[in-house]
Design a protein around this motif. Sequence first.
Motif, mmCIF file in Angstrom:
data_model
loop_
_atom_site.group_PDB
_atom_site.id
_atom_site.type_symbol
_atom_site.label_atom_id
_atom_site.label_comp_id
_atom_site.label_asym_id
_atom_site.label_seq_id
_atom_site.Cartn_x
_atom_site.Cartn_y
_atom_site.Cartn_z
ATOM 1 N N LYS A 7 -11.874 -51.456 -5.763
ATOM 2 C CA LYS A 7 -11.976 -50.550 -4.607
ATOM 3 C C LYS A 7 -12.123 -49.093 -5.050
ATOM 4 N N LYS A 11 -15.454 -46.681 -4.619
ATOM 5 C CA LYS A 11 -15.369 -45.376 -3.960
ATOM 6 C C LYS A 11 -15.935 -44.278 -4.865
ATOM 7 N N ASN A 16 -20.246 -49.204 -0.633
ATOM 8 C CA ASN A 16 -19.409 -49.951 0.291
ATOM 9 C C ASN A 16 -19.656 -51.441 0.018
ATOM 10 N N SER A 32 -15.158 -59.139 -0.807
ATOM 11 C CA SER A 32 -13.967 -58.883 0.009
ATOM 12 C C SER A 32 -12.747 -59.619 -0.551
ATOM 13 N N LEU A 35 -11.523 -57.705 -3.554
ATOM 14 C CA LEU A 35 -10.868 -56.465 -3.123
ATOM 15 C C LEU A 35 -9.477 -56.719 -2.554
ATOM 16 N N ASN A 36 -9.326 -57.816 -1.819
ATOM 17 C CA ASN A 36 -8.054 -58.135 -1.176
ATOM 18 C C ASN A 36 -7.174 -59.063 -2.005
#
Length: 69
Positions: A7, A11, A16, A32, A35-36
């Motif tokens: 993440k 950035k 994104n 995703s 990232l999680n």
Amino acid sequence: MIIIKLKETMKEKNFNITELAEATGMHRNGISKILNEKNNGIEFDTLNKLCTVLECDVSDIVQFTKDEK
């Protein structure tokens, strides 16, 4: 312990999830999950794609820290 730093790197490199998915050819859901931290690991091929597109090292995506005992 493995710490996911994707993440922060995204950035820093102004990506994104959608842009990264398109650039790597990966599914948005796969990114995703990384990232999680909802995955059980990251394949070498995935790391290669992420590092290539983000122009970074593996250490910019994952970090090893010794567990505290």
